[in-house]
Design an enzyme around this catalytic site. Structure first.
Site, mmCIF file in Angstrom:
data_model
loop_
_atom_site.group_PDB
_atom_site.id
_atom_site.type_symbol
_atom_site.label_atom_id
_atom_site.label_comp_id
_atom_site.label_asym_id
_atom_site.label_seq_id
_atom_site.Cartn_x
_atom_site.Cartn_y
_atom_site.Cartn_z
ATOM 1 N N THR A 177 1.060 -1.280 -0.001
ATOM 2 C CA THR A 177 0.063 0.041 -0.226
ATOM 3 C C THR A 177 1.044 1.413 0.078
ATOM 4 O O THR A 177 1.386 1.672 -0.842
ATOM 5 C CB THR A 177 -0.997 0.035 1.179
ATOM 6 O OG1 THR A 177 -0.262 -0.173 2.359
ATOM 7 C CG2 THR A 177 -1.993 -1.071 1.098
ATOM 8 N N THR A 210 0.660 -8.407 13.325
ATOM 9 C CA THR A 210 0.714 -7.028 12.700
ATOM 10 C C THR A 210 0.829 -7.276 11.128
ATOM 11 O O THR A 210 1.618 -7.894 10.672
ATOM 12 C CB THR A 210 1.617 -6.078 13.416
ATOM 13 O OG1 THR A 210 1.299 -4.847 12.822
ATOM 14 C CG2 THR A 210 2.888 -6.349 13.046
ATOM 15 N N GLU A 246 6.264 4.237 7.779
ATOM 16 C CA GLU A 246 5.715 5.328 6.706
ATOM 17 C C GLU A 246 6.557 6.636 7.131
ATOM 18 O O GLU A 246 6.660 7.086 8.272
ATOM 19 C CB GLU A 246 4.155 5.675 7.058
ATOM 20 C CG GLU A 246 3.297 4.626 6.159
ATOM 21 C CD GLU A 246 1.986 4.958 6.498
ATOM 22 O OE1 GLU A 246 1.050 4.478 5.518
ATOM 23 O OE2 GLU A 246 1.469 5.654 7.500
ATOM 24 N N ASN A 287 0.019 10.469 5.871
ATOM 25 C CA ASN A 287 -1.326 10.289 6.768
ATOM 26 C C ASN A 287 -1.973 11.566 6.545
ATOM 27 O O ASN A 287 -2.988 11.396 7.071
ATOM 28 C CB ASN A 287 -0.720 9.652 8.023
ATOM 29 C CG ASN A 287 -0.403 8.333 7.798
ATOM 30 O OD1 ASN A 287 -0.916 7.525 7.276
ATOM 31 N ND2 ASN A 287 0.980 8.190 8.205
#
Lengths: 407, 407
Positions: free
Chosen positions: A154, A196, A278, A402
């Site tokens: 992703t 996770t 990220e 984000n």
């Protein structure tokens, strides 16, 4: 043990592929398939969040209904199929059934996984189209495994796969391969069965479901469950392990050679996750020694690796080491701060806190904080408990990624 | 109840001032004094971190040794005097003793507080110089209170003070004033006596120490303990309340009018903290209704307000509302997601999740997310538990401030 090329298709008898259904705005591949013609023993762990995505619910019940027998998995990226109610459950089942039908394996033998945005229904026509294109691309080649590893990404920047070959105690050579994805929303919780991110591990060793599950539970605790990128726990976290027995011979059980290889694959995949957090510019490793016990050591290590203030200091290469102690203070770990020692770097290269007093926050500490891999070693001098937690820094990139994700 | 000008010097008989000792690199004032010539009854709550700063240890023991009698407080910014071992404890005591001597109040009647960088010894000459300049500036004026509120700031952008006048049940008029500081490292823990950030509340009402403590414990739970900026808990968090009785009359007890005013002051100060979170561009309010009980509602509200992913979405004005559900999923609150309703805006203006399904993530939701004050209302339909948590967004500014703090 030998590190080898490839990922989930490195072990014998596993095929993989990627397909494109149009689920990702980027136009990248968005469906991955893993398939073994021989039926596999399976083990899995899932998120402990109360909000479980539809594919998590469907796959967990499928594994228990099928007594841990699977032929493979179908995975989509671009949509988590979470917070989608009953329609989401129906869609997850349809996705697995469609793949099973096209692959000519019994219904209920294809596990289903999803990752992406929460709260949108799966566009089933796109899912079906993606599965169809993936089915036609199935291959045992290493590059097919790599394409599958790319299709589950992703916000990941790099695909994450690893494979090893190991000689078992009885001399047999077996292989274990794995792939994982996950960049944000990474912070497992330490209770019961859970995991996770999306991770798939294949092996051609013949292993019973119960032994696979035992290995998975044991190593998940010290690998995936010790990784934190942002403290948020996903609705879709899953690890699936498949053993197809293609290597032949009797069932493997309690074999330290198998466990060494299995643990290595899980550790490498979890390090890849942390490094690709990220916005991450640095890998942060926090080792805690001398806690009262291992559980206490984990509390301490996880608190430091999760602290936003520590993560910002790591990003800035700022030796603001007081923040390490601050994070330890509210970790829940029993600590005598007058005995606290903290060092930065491998092998305790640069001591920065000694017996609870900051001894160095100067140029040497700053230079250690500026490296691509930052390691803190924390010695509590209370007992023999140790733990290692993995994470990354908190950068502008994390905020950028984000603050504009769905739009 | 009437909102009035000023802060800690608004109630009768309280003096305050700021001094400059050179503790802050910015060259701003760095010592604050609060003084009442009449001895005060005091109540306090402190951080529940195991790593308590030296002034926390010293002030807590001073309050209990003096049976809750104080004349005031001396506060420095620029240095937390935390992780400083025995020398830190000695320094904290010297700081209070020096102030008490200059002010001619009994030793042990000046509480001591510090805020700033962790792990550095207090430069005592600078502290003494700052105290001396503050002592000579003491005044009952409202501007003296404001100057004290400025002297306790660290990364705060604005000074935070509030004052009210209230008529008690018996017709007496009393005043309550307060000041607070805190911007990062803000996230209290919900156990036992504790608080967040540095907060000072004064009142001229005659109130016993035990009733003050009761009010403080009660309101801290719903105000300061529900604020989260970054999920990190400080080593120095403290709230001190001083009552000097200058308003005259019998001791106030179980007076709803007093409690209303006291609760209002605490709530306003906690809102100011959330709004001035490090790098914050928006105030985030999360209201949870219909939880099994209030404790469960708090778990849910705090999980949402603390989630980095939710905070980034708020920063970006991105209606990625699935993240709200994600945060609820791992909050520990018992939730039936098929009954979950979530709205954005005051009075549930824009419903975005209804019965567990995302119903709006379009232009209206986006416009609500782009406001300076973003409110989520979460209805769980399980019981009667409610809670409100306060926080802010996670912006580039937070990363900037915290990646270059000590250097």
């Amino acid at each position: 043990m030998k590190l080898i090329e490839g990922g989930v298709t490195a072990p014998a008898g596993f095929l993989a592929s990627a397909g494109k259904g149009g689920l990702r705005k980027s136009g990248k591949s968005d469906i991955a398939l893993i398939l073994s013609k021989r039926v596999c023993n399976a083990a899995a762990v899932f998120t402990s969040s109360r909000l479980k995505a539809a594919p998590v619910v469907v796959t967990a019940s499928l594994i228990s209904a099928g007594k841990g027998k699977l032929n493979g998995a179908v995975i989509n990226s671009g949509n988590a199929n979470a917070l989608t109610g009953r329609r989401g459950l129906r869609d997850a089942k349809k996705m697995g059934a469609h793949a099973a039908k096209l692959l000519d394996v019994p219904a209920g033998r294809m596990a289903v996984f999803s990752t992406g945005v929460i709260g949108q229904f799966l566009p089933m026509n796109k899912v079906y189209a993606g599965i169809e294109s993936a089915v036609s691309a199935l291959s045992e080649s290493l590059s097919a495994g790599s394409k599958a590893a790319e299709a589950i990404m992703t916000t990941d920047r790099v695909r994450k796969e690893v494979a090893v070959e190991q000689m078992l105690a009885d001399g047999r050579r077996i292989r274990i391969g794995g792939m994982t994805k996950g960049s944000g929303m990474i912070a497992p919780e330490m209770k019961g069965l859970h995991a996770t991110t999306l991770t798939f591990i294949t092996t051609d060793a013949p292993v019973s479901g119960s032994y696979l599950q035992k290995c998975l539970d044991r190593y998940a605790e010290d690998t995936f469950n010790m990784v934190s990128v942002d403290g948020d726990q996903s609705t879709n976290d899953s690890v699936l392990v498949l053993s197809n027995g293609s290597a032949g011979g009797p069932s493997v059980r309690n074999d330290p050679m198998f466990e060494e290889a299995f643990g290595y694959v899980m550790r490498q995949l979890s390090i890849m996750l942390a490094m690709d957090g990220e916005g991450a510019t640095k890998l942060l490793t926090v080792e805690v020694n001398g806690a009262r016990n291992a559980q206490q050591a984990k509390l301490a290590a996880r608190a430091v690796v999760k602290s936003n203030l520590v993560k910002c200091a790591v990003f800035g290469g700022d030796p603001n080491v007081g923040r390490i102690a601050m994070a330890l203070g509210s970790s829940g770990c029993d600590i005598d701060f007058s005995k606290l020692d903290v060092s930065i770097g491998e092998n305790r290269k640069c001591p920065v806190i000694s017996s609870g007093i900051v001894t160095d926050k100067g140029r040497k500490a700053a230079s250690m904080m500026k490296k691509r891999e930052v390691k803190f070693t924390i010695d509590l001098h209370k007992g023999k408990g140790s733990a290692v937690a993995l994470g990354c820094d908190l950068s502008y990139g994390y905020v950028r990624i984000n603050s504009a994700y769905t739009t």
